[in-house]
Design a protein around this motif. Structure first.
Motif, short mmCIF file in Angstrom:
data_model
loop_
_atom_site.label_atom_id
_atom_site.label_comp_id
_atom_site.label_asym_id
_atom_site.label_seq_id
_atom_site.Cartn_x
_atom_site.Cartn_y
_atom_site.Cartn_z
N SER A 1 -12.23 6.81 -13.28
CA SER A 1 -11.80 6.18 -11.93
C SER A 1 -12.11 4.70 -11.87
N SER B 1 -17.16 1.14 -0.72
CA SER B 1 -17.24 2.60 -0.99
C SER B 1 -18.49 3.22 -0.24
N ASN C 1 -17.48 6.63 2.47
CA ASN C 1 -18.42 7.68 2.08
C ASN C 1 -18.81 8.12 3.36
N ASN D 1 -12.96 10.79 0.94
CA ASN D 1 -13.27 11.37 -0.16
C ASN D 1 -13.24 10.28 -1.39
N GLN D 2 -13.37 10.61 -2.62
CA GLN D 2 -13.47 9.77 -3.50
C GLN D 2 -11.89 9.12 -3.96
N HIS D 3 -11.13 10.11 -3.79
CA HIS D 3 -9.61 9.91 -3.96
C HIS D 3 -9.14 8.92 -3.10
N LEU D 4 -9.49 9.07 -1.57
CA LEU D 4 -9.03 8.14 -0.78
C LEU D 4 -9.63 6.77 -0.96
N SER D 5 -10.91 6.55 -1.35
CA SER D 5 -11.54 5.44 -1.89
C SER D 5 -10.70 4.74 -2.94
N THR D 6 -10.17 5.54 -3.92
CA THR D 6 -9.48 4.98 -5.16
C THR D 6 -8.13 4.34 -4.66
N ALA D 7 -7.58 5.14 -3.63
CA ALA D 7 -6.28 4.79 -3.25
C ALA D 7 -6.40 3.27 -2.33
#
Length: 330
Positions: free
Chosen positions: A252, A289, A293, A298-304
């Motif tokens: 990611s 990030s 958190n 979650n990590q997926h929302l952060s990536t989005a």
């Protein structure tokens, strides 16, 4: 009577001031929303997490400045970590000695340099687009790694490896020191060497660079070789932090390395880019990030959100460039 020449006070570049201002704004906002954000534990966590992303971004930086791209940085880092893991396992695993680690690290650097050098050679000789070449290398390395590990991971390394990823020296995280040395080396390379000048020239105008006497082919090979070597350093650090190696580690982060470069003012078409603004951009992204958190994202929302952030950065930079061009005409 002689008059002493006036000394100019060094000025901070506007893009650095803008990034520092944005960083301060992010810290203030998250500090107000989540009080735990301003704790020492949170900043310590940021200091340990930043270097991994930072080293991979440095590996992406030079190819982008040269007008290219290296999509294989994650796969290269993982295959280099796998090389080190294989050496440690073949020398006793948990009982492996420091010399095995040194040997594995040298072989990991060799693997990274070889992967990068092959990409650079193909790009230089055939003229193929760096995106296609690095994509092909990414697929090859990922497939090779999955074959060697059978889709699993390798874990169980000597205890002396752990301090590299989790240790402190005079209160400063060891990974942060490694990243600091790497960033300084990249700054010197890009700003004070002939190779750095050649990288910027090739990114600005490859034809003009060739006419000016720059060996474009040799420079391209060196660009991607150095990128591969930096990936190897990241791979060794990832192994020590996770105490395991798997080909899926850090996938990611590929998007985020590109985002950090563009946020740091690197021209996406090549020719311009500096290390310091990119480092500040990395801090901004890591702070974002961490704040997300703490807010429960979650990590997926952060990536989005990072993806949307990349789009926003490109739109803002385009508008600013048009405004500057219009101002100059007027």
């Amino acid at each position: 009577m002689t008059v002493a020449p006036l000394r100019r006070t060094p000025r901070i570049a506007p893009e650095i001031l803008g990034l520092l201002g944005f960083l301060l704004l992010v810290v203030v906002v998250f500090g107000a929303i989540a009080p735990r954000f301003l704790s020492g534990a949170n900043f310590g966590s940021i200091a340990f997490q930043l270097p991994e992303l930072g080293l991979l971004t440095l590996a992406m930086l030079i190819p982008i400045i040269s007008g290219g791209l290296n999509l294989a940085i994650i796969a290269t880092a993982n295959i280099c970590g796998l090389t080190l893991a294989w050496v440690l396992k073949s020398h006793g695993g948990l009982d492996a000695g420091p010399m095995a680690f040194v040997l594995g690290s040298v072989l990991a650097l060799g693997a990274g340099g070889l992967a990068g050098g092959v990409m650079g050679l193909v790009i230089a000789v055939t003229g193929a687009h760096p995106i296609l070449v690095s994509l092909s290398m990414m697929i090859f390395l990922r497939g090779l790694g999955e074959f060697l590990t059978r889709g699993g991971d390798i874990s169980g390394f000597p205890s002396f490896v752990e301090p590299i990823g989790h240790g402190l020296v005079a209160g400063v995280p060891v990974p942060l020191l490694i990243f600091g040395v790497a960033a300084l080396a990249w700054h010197v390379l890009l700003s004070h060497t002939r190779h750095g000048f050649a990288v910027h020239m090739i990114g600005s105008n490859p034809q003009a660079a060739r006419y000016s006497g720059i060996n474009v082919r040799r420079t391209l090979v060196l660009i991607y070789t150095l990128s591969g070597l930096m990936c190897a350093v990241a791979g060794v650090l990832m192994l020590s932090r996770f105490n395991s190696v798997r080909m899926g580690h850090g996938e990611s982060l590929l998007l985020v390395t590109v985002l950090a470069c563009f946020l740091g003012g690197v021209d996406p078409f090549g020719g311009f880019g500096k290390v310091l603004p990119v480092v500040i951009a990395l801090v901004i992204l890591q702070v974002l990030s961490s704040g997300l958190n703490l807010l429960g994202a979650n990590q997926h929302l952060s990536t989005a959100i990072w993806g949307l952030f990349l789009i926003g950065v490109m739109i803002i930079r385009t508008l600013v460039a048009r405004w500057r061009a219009k101002t100059r005409k007027d």
